[in-house]
Design a protein around this motif. Structure first.
Motif, PDB file in Angstrom:
ATOM      1  N   ILE A  65       0.827  -1.212   0.000  1.00  0.00           N
ATOM      2  CA  ILE A  65       0.000   0.000   0.000  1.00  0.00           C
ATOM      3  C   ILE A  65       0.860   1.260   0.000  1.00  0.00           C
ATOM      4  N   ARG A  66       0.502   2.172  -0.872  1.00  0.00           N
ATOM      5  CA  ARG A  66       1.092   3.510  -0.908  1.00  0.00           C
ATOM      6  C   ARG A  66      -0.038   4.519  -0.725  1.00  0.00           C
ATOM      7  N   VAL A  67       0.195   5.506   0.114  1.00  0.00           N
ATOM      8  CA  VAL A  67      -0.824   6.516   0.413  1.00  0.00           C
ATOM      9  C   VAL A  67      -0.345   7.866  -0.108  1.00  0.00           C
ATOM     10  N   VAL A  68      -1.184   8.498  -0.910  1.00  0.00           N
ATOM     11  CA  VAL A  68      -0.891   9.827  -1.445  1.00  0.00           C
ATOM     12  C   VAL A  68      -1.834  10.819  -0.770  1.00  0.00           C
ATOM     13  N   GLU A  69      -1.277  11.772  -0.060  1.00  0.00           N
ATOM     14  CA  GLU A  69      -2.080  12.782   0.627  1.00  0.00           C
ATOM     15  C   GLU A  69      -2.022  14.084  -0.173  1.00  0.00           C
ATOM     16  N   LEU A  70      -3.186  14.554  -0.622  1.00  0.00           N
ATOM     17  CA  LEU A  70      -3.259  15.808  -1.353  1.00  0.00           C
ATOM     18  C   LEU A  70      -3.484  16.964  -0.377  1.00  0.00           C
ATOM     19  N   VAL A  71      -3.043  18.150  -0.769  1.00  0.00           N
ATOM     20  CA  VAL A  71      -3.170  19.320   0.101  1.00  0.00           C
ATOM     21  C   VAL A  71      -4.634  19.658   0.343  1.00  0.00           C
ATOM     22  N   GLY A  72      -5.451  19.593  -0.691  1.00  0.00           N
ATOM     23  CA  GLY A  72      -6.867  19.931  -0.569  1.00  0.00           C
ATOM     24  C   GLY A  72      -7.703  19.085  -1.501  1.00  0.00           C
ATOM     25  N   ASN A  73      -9.000  19.287  -1.428  1.00  0.00           N
ATOM     26  CA  ASN A  73      -9.930  18.539  -2.260  1.00  0.00           C
ATOM     27  C   ASN A  73      -9.917  19.087  -3.684  1.00  0.00           C
ATOM     28  N   VAL A  74      -9.562  18.235  -4.644  1.00  0.00           N
ATOM     29  CA  VAL A  74      -9.483  18.657  -6.045  1.00  0.00           C
ATOM     30  C   VAL A  74     -10.456  17.879  -6.929  1.00  0.00           C
ATOM     31  N   GLY A  75     -11.278  17.042  -6.326  1.00  0.00           N
ATOM     32  CA  GLY A  75     -12.205  16.229  -7.107  1.00  0.00           C
ATOM     33  C   GLY A  75     -11.639  14.851  -7.379  1.00  0.00           C
ATOM     34  N   SER A  76     -12.537  13.882  -7.480  1.00  0.00           N
ATOM     35  CA  SER A  76     -12.090  12.489  -7.599  1.00  0.00           C
ATOM     36  C   SER A  76     -11.282  12.235  -8.867  1.00  0.00           C
TER      37      SER A  76
END
Length: 313
Positions: A65-76
């Motif tokens: 598993i790799r987890v990518v955390e985005l800064v904010g909500n940009v849409g699916s």
């Protein structure tokens, strides 16, 4: 040894994650033993405990598993592109975190990929949802099939399996305000279509609001069709012809019945109707212009805050 990368966009899915991870891991036994797996979960700016649930799952399966955390909500869809960019597999799949799409279907998709198909689509032949949700989804995909892309399968789809070459094409394009799944079909690769029945959501609440659905419809239609512009042109021609006939009528009335009614009401109706059409036309043209300006600015589709890497022994 081929590697399958599974991209899973996540938004307010803290309760889904434990179930989703277990179903995906359990699904591995259905594949040939030589297949390796990696799962890229993208936290699309969730404000609940989705990230913590993902990190817990990664601690349990650090080699997968790799987890990518985005800064904010940009849409699916943008979140999916972020996950695709991180994926390293020879083939890839996109599946939602709510497990409404059956992961066991990926086995059949994989066999088609082995036969040389670059794109395999799991399309929703039917869905267990009822009422407004089902009707709006069916209407959306019917309109898109008849107004934009005629070669998309009936019923809609967001469960796909594709080759790394398709991934490279999509990531390189960095398409804005579009529909990533329709974009895969637009590329022109021959695809296999596998119908299935979409499950009813059992855990959590959908964040797919009416506002987001309307935006997706507008984005999809304007990205793949000139239909709105063509409608403006046709209506403009019809209005011009109607105006010509009305002008002849008014002149004739003035010549042969100079004492006739002034026609103020009729004139006001015509002016209001034409003005309303002009405003609608300007709005549609403005949508196209705004999308061109958004593409010209070349801002990133997403900003990655942190990538929690997998580890291998």
């Amino acid at each position: 040894m081929p590697t399958l990368s599974v991209v899973v966009p996540c938004y307010f899915n803290e309760d889904n994650i434990p179930v989703t991870v277990q179903e995906l891991i359990a699904n591995e036994v259905r594949f040939p033993p030589e297949v390796a797996f990696e799962y890229i979960f993208v936290d699309d700016g969730s404000r609940d405990h989705t990230l913590q649930a993902l990190l817990t799952a990664q601690a349990q399966y650090p080699d997968r598993i790799r987890v990518v955390e985005l800064v904010g909500n940009v849409g699916s869809y943008n979140a999916i592109v972020a996950g695709m960019e991180q994926a390293t597999g020879d083939c890839m799949a996109i599946i939602t975190a709510d497990m409404q799409d059956p992961p066991e279907l990926m086995v059949q998709m994989y066999s088609h990929w082995q036969q040389g198909f670059k794109l395999v689509i799991g399309n929703r032949q039917d869905r267990q949802e009822t009422g407004w949700t089902k009707r709006t989804a069916e209407l959306f995909h019917w309109l898109m099939k008849h107004l934009a892309l005629r070669n998309i399968p009936d019923g809609g789809f967001d469960f796909v399996f594709f080759d790394r070459q398709v991934r490279d094409d999509i990531v390189r394009m960095q398409e804005r305000n579009s529909n990533i799944f329709y974009l895969m079909v637009w590329l022109g690769y021959s695809y296999v279509n596998i119908p299935y029945v979409r499950r009813k959501r059992e855990i959590g609440k959908s964040r797919w609001t009416l506002q987001k659905k309307l935006k997706l419809f507008i984005d999809s239609l304007l990205s793949f069709s000139f239909f709105p512009i063509r409608v403006i042109s046709v209506i403009g021609l019809l209005l011009g012809f109607a105006a010509l006939l009305f002008g002849v009528y008014v002149i004739g009335l003035r010549i042969f019945a100079p004492q006739g009614p002034a026609g103020w009401t009729t004139l006001m109706v015509v002016v209001l109707f034409v003005s309303a059409f002009q405003m609608i036309a300007l709005g549609i043209i403005g949508e196209y212009v705004w999308r061109g300006m958004d593409a010209a600015r070349n801002r990133p589709l997403y900003v990655v805050k942190k990538v929690y890497e997998t580890t291998t022994e």
